[in-house]
Write an enzyme that holds these catalytic residues in place. Structure first.
Site, PDB file in Angstrom:
ATOM      1  CE  LYS A 223      -1.610  -3.230  13.254  1.00  0.00           C
ATOM      2  NZ  LYS A 223      -1.067  -3.393  14.540  1.00  0.00           N
TER       3      LYS A 223
ATOM      4  CG  ASN B 280      -2.943 -14.906   8.032  1.00  0.00           C
ATOM      5  OD1 ASN B 280      -2.883 -13.665   6.884  1.00  0.00           O
ATOM      6  ND2 ASN B 280      -3.999 -14.909   8.627  1.00  0.00           N
TER       7      ASN B 280
ATOM      8  CB  VAL C  64     -14.343 -23.947   5.752  1.00  0.00           C
ATOM      9  CG1 VAL C  64     -13.840 -23.289   4.479  1.00  0.00           C
ATOM     10  CG2 VAL C  64     -13.558 -24.833   6.471  1.00  0.00           C
TER      11      VAL C  64
ATOM     12  CB  THR D  44      -1.346  -6.837   9.582  1.00  0.00           C
ATOM     13  OG1 THR D  44      -1.760  -7.487   8.586  1.00  0.00           O
ATOM     14  CG2 THR D  44      -2.194  -5.484   9.601  1.00  0.00           C
ATOM     15  CG  ASP D  45      -0.510  -9.626   4.939  1.00  0.00           C
ATOM     16  OD1 ASP D  45      -1.334  -9.574   6.148  1.00  0.00           O
ATOM     17  OD2 ASP D  45      -0.360 -10.872   4.582  1.00  0.00           O
ATOM     18  CD  GLU D  46      -5.472  -9.227   7.745  1.00  0.00           C
ATOM     19  OE1 GLU D  46      -6.695  -8.593   8.054  1.00  0.00           O
ATOM     20  OE2 GLU D  46      -5.097 -10.191   8.433  1.00  0.00           O
TER      21      GLU D  46
ATOM     22  CB  ILE E  39       3.209 -11.677  17.829  1.00  0.00           C
ATOM     23  CG1 ILE E  39       2.196 -12.274  16.684  1.00  0.00           C
ATOM     24  CG2 ILE E  39       4.375 -11.692  17.315  1.00  0.00           C
ATOM     25  CD1 ILE E  39       1.759 -11.676  15.607  1.00  0.00           C
TER      26      ILE E  39
ATOM     27  CB  SER F 230      -5.008  -8.851  16.661  1.00  0.00           C
ATOM     28  OG  SER F 230      -5.512  -9.849  17.559  1.00  0.00           O
TER      29      SER F 230
ATOM     30  CE1 TYR G 229      -5.636  -6.094  13.346  1.00  0.00           C
ATOM     31  CE2 TYR G 229      -5.758  -7.076  11.214  1.00  0.00           C
ATOM     32  CZ  TYR G 229      -5.022  -6.785  12.300  1.00  0.00           C
ATOM     33  OH  TYR G 229      -3.774  -7.098  12.473  1.00  0.00           O
ATOM     34  CB  SER G 230      -6.909  -4.172   7.386  1.00  0.00           C
ATOM     35  OG  SER G 230      -8.357  -4.207   6.619  1.00  0.00           O
TER      36      SER G 230
ATOM     37  N   GLY H 174     -17.212  -8.791   3.274  1.00  0.00           N
ATOM     38  CA  GLY H 174     -15.685  -8.205   2.720  1.00  0.00           C
ATOM     39  C   GLY H 174     -14.362  -9.198   2.677  1.00  0.00           C
ATOM     40  CG  HIS H 175     -13.019 -13.778   3.329  1.00  0.00           C
ATOM     41  ND1 HIS H 175     -13.527 -15.068   3.498  1.00  0.00           N
ATOM     42  CD2 HIS H 175     -11.930 -13.610   3.652  1.00  0.00           C
ATOM     43  CE1 HIS H 175     -12.602 -15.884   3.712  1.00  0.00           C
ATOM     44  NE2 HIS H 175     -11.775 -15.015   3.977  1.00  0.00           N
TER      45      HIS H 175
HETATM   46  P1  NAD Z   1      -3.295 -10.973  20.234  1.00  0.00           P
HETATM   47  O1  NAD Z   1      -4.644 -10.344  20.162  1.00  0.00           O
HETATM   48  O2  NAD Z   1      -2.814 -12.108  20.612  1.00  0.00           O
HETATM   49  O3  NAD Z   1      -2.611  -9.897  21.396  1.00  0.00           O
HETATM   50  C1  NAD Z   1      -2.772  -8.393  21.610  1.00  0.00           C
HETATM   51  C2  NAD Z   1      -2.265  -7.803  22.812  1.00  0.00           C
HETATM   52  O4  NAD Z   1      -2.578  -6.752  22.955  1.00  0.00           O
HETATM   53  C3  NAD Z   1      -2.995  -8.628  24.180  1.00  0.00           C
HETATM   54  O5  NAD Z   1      -2.170  -9.232  25.032  1.00  0.00           O
HETATM   55  C4  NAD Z   1      -3.964  -7.691  24.525  1.00  0.00           C
HETATM   56  O6  NAD Z   1      -4.253  -7.681  25.835  1.00  0.00           O
HETATM   57  C5  NAD Z   1      -2.990  -6.303  24.185  1.00  0.00           C
HETATM   58  N1  NAD Z   1      -4.044  -5.045  24.288  1.00  0.00           N
HETATM   59  C6  NAD Z   1      -5.056  -4.991  23.351  1.00  0.00           C
HETATM   60  N2  NAD Z   1      -5.520  -3.814  23.702  1.00  0.00           N
HETATM   61  C7  NAD Z   1      -4.618  -3.122  24.654  1.00  0.00           C
HETATM   62  C8  NAD Z   1      -4.694  -1.496  25.134  1.00  0.00           C
HETATM   63  N3  NAD Z   1      -5.701  -0.866  24.874  1.00  0.00           N
HETATM   64  N4  NAD Z   1      -3.639  -1.788  25.912  1.00  0.00           N
HETATM   65  C9  NAD Z   1      -2.613  -2.529  26.223  1.00  0.00           C
HETATM   66  N5  NAD Z   1      -2.618  -3.394  25.654  1.00  0.00           N
HETATM   67  C10 NAD Z   1      -3.690  -3.956  24.836  1.00  0.00           C
HETATM   68  O7  NAD Z   1      -2.635 -10.165  18.887  1.00  0.00           O
HETATM   69  P2  NAD Z   1      -1.312 -10.928  18.157  1.00  0.00           P
HETATM   70  O8  NAD Z   1      -1.796 -11.829  17.049  1.00  0.00           O
HETATM   71  O9  NAD Z   1      -0.187 -11.140  19.010  1.00  0.00           O
HETATM   72  O10 NAD Z   1      -0.895  -9.510  17.104  1.00  0.00           O
HETATM   73  C11 NAD Z   1       0.133  -8.571  17.774  1.00  0.00           C
HETATM   74  C12 NAD Z   1       0.492  -7.597  16.763  1.00  0.00           C
HETATM   75  O11 NAD Z   1       0.947  -8.083  15.537  1.00  0.00           O
HETATM   76  C13 NAD Z   1      -0.929  -6.598  16.434  1.00  0.00           C
HETATM   77  O12 NAD Z   1      -0.418  -5.433  16.434  1.00  0.00           O
HETATM   78  C14 NAD Z   1      -1.109  -7.286  15.186  1.00  0.00           C
HETATM   79  O13 NAD Z   1      -1.977  -6.050  14.259  1.00  0.00           O
HETATM   80  C15 NAD Z   1       0.011  -7.522  14.400  1.00  0.00           C
HETATM   81  N6  NAD Z   1       0.020  -8.582  13.605  1.00  0.00           N
HETATM   82  C16 NAD Z   1      -0.501  -9.726  13.655  1.00  0.00           C
HETATM   83  C17 NAD Z   1      -0.536 -10.811  12.938  1.00  0.00           C
HETATM   84  C18 NAD Z   1      -1.218 -12.077  12.970  1.00  0.00           C
HETATM   85  O14 NAD Z   1      -1.299 -13.110  12.345  1.00  0.00           O
HETATM   86  N7  NAD Z   1      -1.591 -12.407  14.388  1.00  0.00           N
HETATM   87  C19 NAD Z   1      -0.025 -10.698  11.594  1.00  0.00           C
HETATM   88  C20 NAD Z   1       0.967  -9.321  11.359  1.00  0.00           C
HETATM   89  C21 NAD Z   1       0.713  -8.348  12.118  1.00  0.00           C
HETATM   90  P1  TYD Z   2      -7.800 -15.332  10.403  1.00  0.00           P
HETATM   91  O1  TYD Z   2      -7.109 -16.310  11.233  1.00  0.00           O
HETATM   92  O2  TYD Z   2      -9.003 -14.840  11.229  1.00  0.00           O
HETATM   93  O3  TYD Z   2      -6.600 -14.255   9.917  1.00  0.00           O
HETATM   94  P2  TYD Z   2      -7.137 -12.957   8.906  1.00  0.00           P
HETATM   95  O4  TYD Z   2      -8.509 -12.962   8.619  1.00  0.00           O
HETATM   96  O5  TYD Z   2      -6.592 -11.804   9.763  1.00  0.00           O
HETATM   97  O6  TYD Z   2      -6.217 -13.399   7.664  1.00  0.00           O
HETATM   98  O7  TYD Z   2      -8.333 -16.069   8.965  1.00  0.00           O
HETATM   99  C1  TYD Z   2      -7.633 -16.637   8.538  1.00  0.00           C
HETATM  100  C2  TYD Z   2      -8.313 -17.109   6.984  1.00  0.00           C
HETATM  101  O8  TYD Z   2      -9.294 -18.248   7.441  1.00  0.00           O
HETATM  102  C3  TYD Z   2      -9.402 -16.126   6.438  1.00  0.00           C
HETATM  103  O9  TYD Z   2      -9.333 -16.457   5.203  1.00  0.00           O
HETATM  104  C4  TYD Z   2     -10.570 -16.607   6.882  1.00  0.00           C
HETATM  105  C5  TYD Z   2     -10.760 -18.267   7.347  1.00  0.00           C
HETATM  106  N1  TYD Z   2     -11.432 -18.298   8.223  1.00  0.00           N
HETATM  107  C6  TYD Z   2     -12.389 -19.354   8.213  1.00  0.00           C
HETATM  108  O10 TYD Z   2     -12.567 -19.948   6.808  1.00  0.00           O
HETATM  109  N2  TYD Z   2     -13.046 -19.766   9.305  1.00  0.00           N
HETATM  110  C7  TYD Z   2     -12.979 -19.375  10.610  1.00  0.00           C
HETATM  111  O11 TYD Z   2     -13.603 -19.725  11.722  1.00  0.00           O
HETATM  112  C8  TYD Z   2     -12.037 -18.233  10.735  1.00  0.00           C
HETATM  113  C9  TYD Z   2     -11.422 -17.800  12.179  1.00  0.00           C
HETATM  114  C10 TYD Z   2     -11.217 -17.869   9.722  1.00  0.00           C
END
Ligand code: NAD
Ligand code: TYD
Length: 336
Positions: free
Chosen positions: A154, A179, A206, A125-127, A13, A85, A150-151, A275-276
């Site tokens: 956060k 997501n 899945v 995050t919504d989580e 992101i 993340s 994770y959540s 814990g899904h």
């Molecule tokens: P990502 O895992 O793709 O990227 C995380 C980045 O943080 C990486 O570039 C990593 O190198 C960097 N990083 C990790 N540890 C670090 C540290 N100690 N110091 C400096 N940099 C560090 O994650 P993403 O999916 O891009 O998510 C970004 C943010 O958005 C996170 O805070 C996540 O909780 C939040 N978020 C993600 C989603 C999603 O669906 N991906 C949804 C809602 C919120």
């Molecule tokens: P994910 O992309 O890991 O996001 P989050 O757990 O943060 O919501 O997973 C999205 C959904 O997909 C979640 O319900 C778990 C499911 N999932 C699978 O069924 N198989 C997989 O291999 C992965 C990575 C996720």
């Protein structure tokens, strides 16, 4: 023109946000990232060398290094993405999640306060709200009931940001998003993992019955929301962002197979995640009414664009899937 320190700007992101800000504004962007397995400077190769862009490698947990970065760059705004993340990794080992997500956020808050940062935007995050039953939506007033390491980490960081506002009068805003999907997402998350596996005729794992529901938002819509919250969010407020696109995982997987042109025989039902969380769904009405934001992608248009991107950029995900990723994949999925 402001100086904006973006943490985690080499991740999924963060890199989309940096690219959007450089394309649409004249702000000075400093991208601070440790480049863990999830951080990849290739995500931003198209903006390297831009006069208003700089990259700094550093660990947000290291207060000494962070102090030097803040002293040198004097950011006015911090947009904090850096995090561990991925839920499944937090189930295998939560240590880095507590370090980066909890301790690292506090280090950034402290440095921001000491160095006179004007506004701190915390990307969450919504989580943190936990899991929904068959009906209802998360609002900003939903109690925090996180279920995974994770959540929980956060949620801990969200509370530290809240404390910085109340205790130290800091100007912080928290965004909570559903997501994300789109270009440059690390292929351990559902959508890019399934696209890559389908492309390579590898089984699509899945979890459980495949009926868990996520509310999918295109990363560009999320990034526009973060920008709106950064510009016009009120101090101490939380803003939810969702895609108005609730889908069962199995539906998403079927759509991906159809778009990649592969058969359903690739689907493998595997042991459920411990814990899904069953269902996430966002009420984004506050962001819509107070920030004038709304998602522009439908799930169908966004998913088609995303599949197209992954098929056209196979070299990118083949490279990030090599090396350390292989060890994670065999720990997580074994022979499944
Ligand atoms: P990502 O895992 O793709 O990227 C995380 C980045 O943080 C990486 O570039 C990593 O190198 C960097 N990083 C990790 N540890 C670090 C540290 N100690 N110091 C400096 N940099 C560090 O994650 P993403 O999916 O891009 O998510 C970004 C943010 O958005 C996170 O805070 C996540 O909780 C939040 N978020 C993600 C989603 C999603 O669906 N991906 C949804 C809602 C919120
Ligand atoms: P994910 O992309 O890991 O996001 P989050 O757990 O943060 O919501 O997973 C999205 C959904 O997909 C979640 O319900 C778990 C499911 N999932 C699978 O069924 N198989 C997989 O291999 C992965 C990575 C996720």
């Amino acid at each position: 023109m402001s100086k904006i320190l973006v943490t985690g700007g080499a991740g999924f992101i963060g890199s989309n946000f940096v690219r959007m800000m450089l394309a649409e504004t004249d702000h000075q962007i400093i991208n601070l990232d440790l480049l863990t397995y999830a951080g990849n400077l290739e995500n931003l190769s198209d903006v390297e060398g831009r006069a208003n862009y700089a990259f700094v490698r550093g660990d947000i947990v290291d207060a000494r290094v962070m102090s030097a970065v803040f002293a040198e760059h004097q950011p006015e705004v911090v947009v904090h993405f850096a995090a561990e993340s991925h839920v499944d990794r937090s189930v295998l080992d939560a240590t880095a999640f507590v370090q980066t997500n909890v301790v690292g956020t506090q280090v950034l808050l402290d440095q921001s306060r000491h160095h006179g940062v004007r506004r701190f935007v915390h990307v969450s995050t919504d989580e943190v709200y936990g899991s929904l039953g068959a009906t209802g939506l998360f609002t900003e007033d939903t109690p925090l009931q996180p279920n995974s390491p994770y959540s929980s980490s956060k949620a801990g960081s969200d509370l530290l940001v809240r404390a910085a506002v109340h205790t130290h009068d800091m100007d912080c805003v928290i965004t909570r998003c559903s997501n994300n999907y789109g270009p440059f997402q690390f292929p351990e998350k559902l959508i890019p993992l399934m696209i890559a596996n389908a492309r390579e005729d590898t089984p699509l794992p899945v979890y459980g019955d495949g009926k868990n529901v996520r509310d999918w938002i295109h990363v560009d819509d999320h990034c526009r929301g973060i920008r709106r919250a950064m510009e016009d969010g009120a101090t101490g407020e939380v803003y939810n962002f969702g895609g108005d696109a609730e889908r069962e995982n199995l539906f998403v997987v079927h759509e991906i197979l159809r778009l990649v042109g592969k058969g359903e025989d690739l689907i493998r039902f595997v042991t459920d995640r411990p814990g899904h969380d069953r269902r996430y769904a966002m009420d984004s009405s506050k962001a819509k009414s107070q920030l004038g934001w709304s998602p522009s992608f439908t799930f169908e248009s966004g998913l088609a664009q995303t599949v197209e991107w992954y098929l056209a950029n196979q070299q990118w995900w083949e490279r990030v899937r090599s090396g350390a990723y292989q060890d994670y994949y065999s720990r997580q999925y074994g022979g499944r």
